[in-house]
Design an enzyme around this catalytic site. Structure first.
Site, PDB file in Angstrom:
ATOM      1  N   LEU A 110      15.292  16.986   0.663  1.00  0.00           N
ATOM      2  CA  LEU A 110      14.319  16.927   1.748  1.00  0.00           C
ATOM      3  C   LEU A 110      14.615  18.005   2.790  1.00  0.00           C
ATOM      4  O   LEU A 110      15.781  18.319   3.064  1.00  0.00           O
ATOM      5  CB  LEU A 110      14.350  15.545   2.411  1.00  0.00           C
ATOM      6  N   GLY A 155      17.447  14.790  -2.372  1.00  0.00           N
ATOM      7  CA  GLY A 155      16.077  14.710  -2.876  1.00  0.00           C
ATOM      8  C   GLY A 155      15.843  15.591  -4.096  1.00  0.00           C
ATOM      9  O   GLY A 155      14.971  15.297  -4.922  1.00  0.00           O
ATOM     10  N   ASN A 179      23.931  12.811  -2.201  1.00  0.00           N
ATOM     11  CA  ASN A 179      25.025  12.977  -1.243  1.00  0.00           C
ATOM     12  C   ASN A 179      24.692  12.465   0.156  1.00  0.00           C
ATOM     13  O   ASN A 179      25.380  12.783   1.122  1.00  0.00           O
ATOM     14  CB  ASN A 179      25.400  14.469  -1.157  1.00  0.00           C
ATOM     15  N   GLU A 180      23.622  11.665   0.273  1.00  0.00           N
ATOM     16  CA  GLU A 180      23.156  11.243   1.592  1.00  0.00           C
ATOM     17  C   GLU A 180      24.264  10.632   2.448  1.00  0.00           C
ATOM     18  O   GLU A 180      24.359  10.902   3.649  1.00  0.00           O
ATOM     19  CB  GLU A 180      22.001  10.234   1.458  1.00  0.00           C
TER      20      GLU A 180
HETATM   21  C1  LIG Z   1      10.779  12.018   8.025  1.00  0.00           C
HETATM   22  C2  LIG Z   1      11.551  10.828   7.687  1.00  0.00           C
HETATM   23  C3  LIG Z   1      10.986   9.742   8.412  1.00  0.00           C
HETATM   24  C4  LIG Z   1      11.359   8.552   8.270  1.00  0.00           C
HETATM   25  C5  LIG Z   1      12.462   8.259   7.408  1.00  0.00           C
HETATM   26  C6  LIG Z   1      13.620   7.865   8.181  1.00  0.00           C
HETATM   27  C7  LIG Z   1      14.757   7.817   7.665  1.00  0.00           C
HETATM   28  C8  LIG Z   1      14.971   8.250   6.287  1.00  0.00           C
HETATM   29  C9  LIG Z   1      16.275   7.798   5.883  1.00  0.00           C
HETATM   30  C10 LIG Z   1      16.889   8.393   5.013  1.00  0.00           C
HETATM   31  C11 LIG Z   1      16.384   9.570   4.273  1.00  0.00           C
HETATM   32  C12 LIG Z   1      17.439   9.840   3.280  1.00  0.00           C
HETATM   33  C13 LIG Z   1      16.989  10.798   2.276  1.00  0.00           C
HETATM   34  C14 LIG Z   1      17.532  12.008   2.240  1.00  0.00           C
HETATM   35  C15 LIG Z   1      17.289  12.852   1.113  1.00  0.00           C
HETATM   36  C16 LIG Z   1      17.578  14.300   1.353  1.00  0.00           C
HETATM   37  O1  LIG Z   1      17.197  15.044   0.499  1.00  0.00           O
HETATM   38  S1  LIG Z   1      18.394  14.842   2.743  1.00  0.00           S
HETATM   39  C17 LIG Z   1      18.671  16.556   2.450  1.00  0.00           C
HETATM   40  C18 LIG Z   1      20.013  16.733   1.849  1.00  0.00           C
HETATM   41  N1  LIG Z   1      20.202  18.096   1.446  1.00  0.00           N
HETATM   42  C19 LIG Z   1      21.406  18.648   1.453  1.00  0.00           C
HETATM   43  O2  LIG Z   1      22.385  18.067   1.787  1.00  0.00           O
HETATM   44  C20 LIG Z   1      21.434  20.075   0.994  1.00  0.00           C
HETATM   45  C21 LIG Z   1      22.100  20.930   1.993  1.00  0.00           C
HETATM   46  N2  LIG Z   1      22.130  22.289   1.501  1.00  0.00           N
HETATM   47  C22 LIG Z   1      23.079  22.749   0.661  1.00  0.00           C
HETATM   48  O3  LIG Z   1      23.958  22.059   0.207  1.00  0.00           O
HETATM   49  C23 LIG Z   1      23.016  24.219   0.321  1.00  0.00           C
HETATM   50  O4  LIG Z   1      22.156  24.837   1.235  1.00  0.00           O
HETATM   51  C24 LIG Z   1      22.526  24.516  -1.100  1.00  0.00           C
HETATM   52  C25 LIG Z   1      23.609  24.082  -2.101  1.00  0.00           C
HETATM   53  C26 LIG Z   1      21.223  23.814  -1.427  1.00  0.00           C
HETATM   54  C27 LIG Z   1      22.311  26.034  -1.260  1.00  0.00           C
HETATM   55  O5  LIG Z   1      23.474  26.698  -0.886  1.00  0.00           O
HETATM   56  P1  LIG Z   1      23.404  28.265  -0.608  1.00  0.00           P
HETATM   57  O6  LIG Z   1      22.745  28.938  -1.752  1.00  0.00           O
HETATM   58  O7  LIG Z   1      24.789  28.691  -0.280  1.00  0.00           O
HETATM   59  O8  LIG Z   1      22.427  28.442   0.622  1.00  0.00           O
HETATM   60  P2  LIG Z   1      22.723  28.133   2.179  1.00  0.00           P
HETATM   61  O9  LIG Z   1      23.558  26.922   2.333  1.00  0.00           O
HETATM   62  O10 LIG Z   1      23.220  29.390   2.819  1.00  0.00           O
HETATM   63  O11 LIG Z   1      21.256  27.783   2.691  1.00  0.00           O
HETATM   64  C28 LIG Z   1      20.273  28.783   2.773  1.00  0.00           C
HETATM   65  C29 LIG Z   1      19.307  28.406   3.874  1.00  0.00           C
HETATM   66  O12 LIG Z   1      18.638  27.195   3.507  1.00  0.00           O
HETATM   67  C30 LIG Z   1      18.764  26.237   4.547  1.00  0.00           C
HETATM   68  N3  LIG Z   1      18.793  24.865   3.964  1.00  0.00           N
HETATM   69  C31 LIG Z   1      19.635  24.413   3.052  1.00  0.00           C
HETATM   70  N4  LIG Z   1      19.337  23.145   2.728  1.00  0.00           N
HETATM   71  C32 LIG Z   1      18.298  22.795   3.494  1.00  0.00           C
HETATM   72  C33 LIG Z   1      17.531  21.587   3.628  1.00  0.00           C
HETATM   73  N5  LIG Z   1      17.788  20.482   2.908  1.00  0.00           N
HETATM   74  N6  LIG Z   1      16.521  21.575   4.509  1.00  0.00           N
HETATM   75  C34 LIG Z   1      16.236  22.665   5.241  1.00  0.00           C
HETATM   76  N7  LIG Z   1      16.919  23.838   5.163  1.00  0.00           N
HETATM   77  C35 LIG Z   1      17.931  23.898   4.299  1.00  0.00           C
HETATM   78  C36 LIG Z   1      20.064  26.615   5.202  1.00  0.00           C
HETATM   79  O13 LIG Z   1      20.141  26.078   6.485  1.00  0.00           O
HETATM   80  C37 LIG Z   1      20.005  28.098   5.194  1.00  0.00           C
HETATM   81  O14 LIG Z   1      19.129  28.506   6.221  1.00  0.00           O
HETATM   82  P3  LIG Z   1      19.447  29.796   7.071  1.00  0.00           P
HETATM   83  O15 LIG Z   1      19.487  30.919   6.112  1.00  0.00           O
HETATM   84  O16 LIG Z   1      20.774  29.547   7.733  1.00  0.00           O
HETATM   85  O17 LIG Z   1      18.330  29.869   8.045  1.00  0.00           O
END
Ligand SMILES: CC/C=C\C/C=C\C/C=C\CC/C=C/CC(=O)SCCNC(=O)CCNC(=O)[C@H](O)C(C)(C)COP(=O)(O)OP(=O)(O)OC[C@H]1O[C@@H](n2cnc3c(N)ncnc32)[C@H](O)[C@@H]1OP(=O)(O)O
Length: 291
Positions: A110, A155, A179-180
């Site tokens: 997400l 997600g 990993n939430e």
């Molecule tokens: C709206 C909701 C309303 C009501 C609900 C209320 C509550 C809900 C309750 C619970 C919800 C629970 C559900 C959650 C599900 C999810 O999916 S949460 C998201 C979890 N995601 C992560 O943990 C991933 C984090 N990212 C990474 O691990 C790495 O980025 C990745 C391995 C994917 C890639 O690594 P790499 O190639 O090295 O890239 P970078 O880390 O350098 O990232 C590049 C740029 O991308 C941005 N980015 C990374 N992940 C996200 C993301 N999930 N969302 C937005 N942006 C992301 C990162 O910041 C970098 O940006 P930048 O270049 O710095 O600007």
């Protein structure tokens, strides 16, 4: 499990209608949709989704191309759902491969930026879109294969688990899992249920309690992915596998038990409750931020 959902959808038109009311098709329909045209091969593109459809094999490949990491924003989710809806309506499309055009990442899950500091209305819409994606993939009439050609946390992992089969790039730098917990958030129960249906109860308990991300080898070991191949081979293996699956007589028409239907109904009811709770919670957070 995925097949059971598909069968329920096919045999219970009323349920499908209910689902579509619950889903965010309203806002989705208002947006542009990638068109599928009746020719041997076609390619359709929204900004963030590219669909290549080979009519001779009946297989479509959906390329997620939302830089940098295919994070699932409301806009992106809407595009995914529209593309899937289009394919679903084309009865000549029998198989769907989902993959990423981004290097090293299948989907980052997400879009965290789309969840933070947004209006309750946006949050509700966003959350509905997440659920719609889950329902559409899990209940798809097509055979679905995830070609996981990069990391796939949270997600992203959910998305891959809604598919019938997962092929992952054998690169130890990639990881996959829910990993939430490590992020300080609780994976919704339907994330959990989807994982239970994939890897079983105990593995899911461990995964969710510890917020585990698995290397491809570990993921294969617990059954979170079904096959590892060299990263250059992920897409070709996926399409080859699809050909084998589609050659099985009646693969799209397997009959299912009431048990699965009940489970699915439970999931639906709980999802509605969860959705209401999420909206209330989001509203409360919003209110508390005002003070
Ligand atoms: C709206 C909701 C309303 C009501 C609900 C209320 C509550 C809900 C309750 C619970 C919800 C629970 C559900 C959650 C599900 C999810 O999916 S949460 C998201 C979890 N995601 C992560 O943990 C991933 C984090 N990212 C990474 O691990 C790495 O980025 C990745 C391995 C994917 C890639 O690594 P790499 O190639 O090295 O890239 P970078 O880390 O350098 O990232 C590049 C740029 O991308 C941005 N980015 C990374 N992940 C996200 C993301 N999930 N969302 C937005 N942006 C992301 C990162 O910041 C970098 O940006 P930048 O270049 O710095 O600007």
């Amino acid at each position: 499990m995925k097949m059971a959902l598909r069968a329920c959808l096919r045999t219970k038109p009323g349920l499908t209608a209910l689902l579509s009311q619950l889903s965010c098709s309203g806002h989705a329909a208002a947006r542009r949709a990638p068109a599928l045209v009746a020719q041997r091969s076609s390619s359709s593109t929204s900004q963030k989704i590219k669909v290549d459809f080979d009519q001779s094999s009946g297989v479509a490949v959906m390329h997620m191309q939302s830089p940098p990491v295919n994070s699932l924003s409301l806009e992106f989710l809407t595009d995914v759902c529209i593309a899937l809806e289009k394919l679903e309506m084309d009865k000549s499309c029998r198989g769907l491969v989902v993959t990423s055009s981004q290097p090293k990442v299948f989907s980052a899950g997400l879009d965290i930026l789309d969840m933070y500091g947004k209006s309750p209305e946006h949050c509700a819409e966003f959350w509905k879109a997440v659920q719609e994606m889950w329902l559409k993939f899990y209940g798809s009439n097509m055979i679905t294969i995830a070609a996981v050609n990069g990391s796939s946390p949270a997600g992203g992992c959910l998305l891959s688990m809604t598919c019938d089969y997962r092929i992952m790039a054998d690169n130890p730098r990639y990881s996959i899992g829910l990993n939430e917990t490590k992020l300080g958030i609780v994976a919704p129960f339907w994330f959990k249920d989807t994982m239970v249906n994939t890897v079983g109860h105990r593995a899911t308990e461990m995964a969710l309690q510890l917020g585990l991300l698995y290397s491809p080898a570990e993921a294969l070991k617990i059954g979170l992915v079904d096959q590892l191949v060299h990263e250059d081979q992920v897409l070709t293996t996926a399409t080859e596998t699809m050909t084998k699956w589609l050659a099985i007589p009646g693969i799209l028409n397997i009959s299912y038990t009431c048990h699965f239907f009940h489970l699915w109904c439970c999931n639906l009811v709980c999802t509605i409750c969860s959705c209401v709770c999420q909206v209330i919670a989001a509203k409360k957070i919003h209110l508390s931020q005002d003070f």
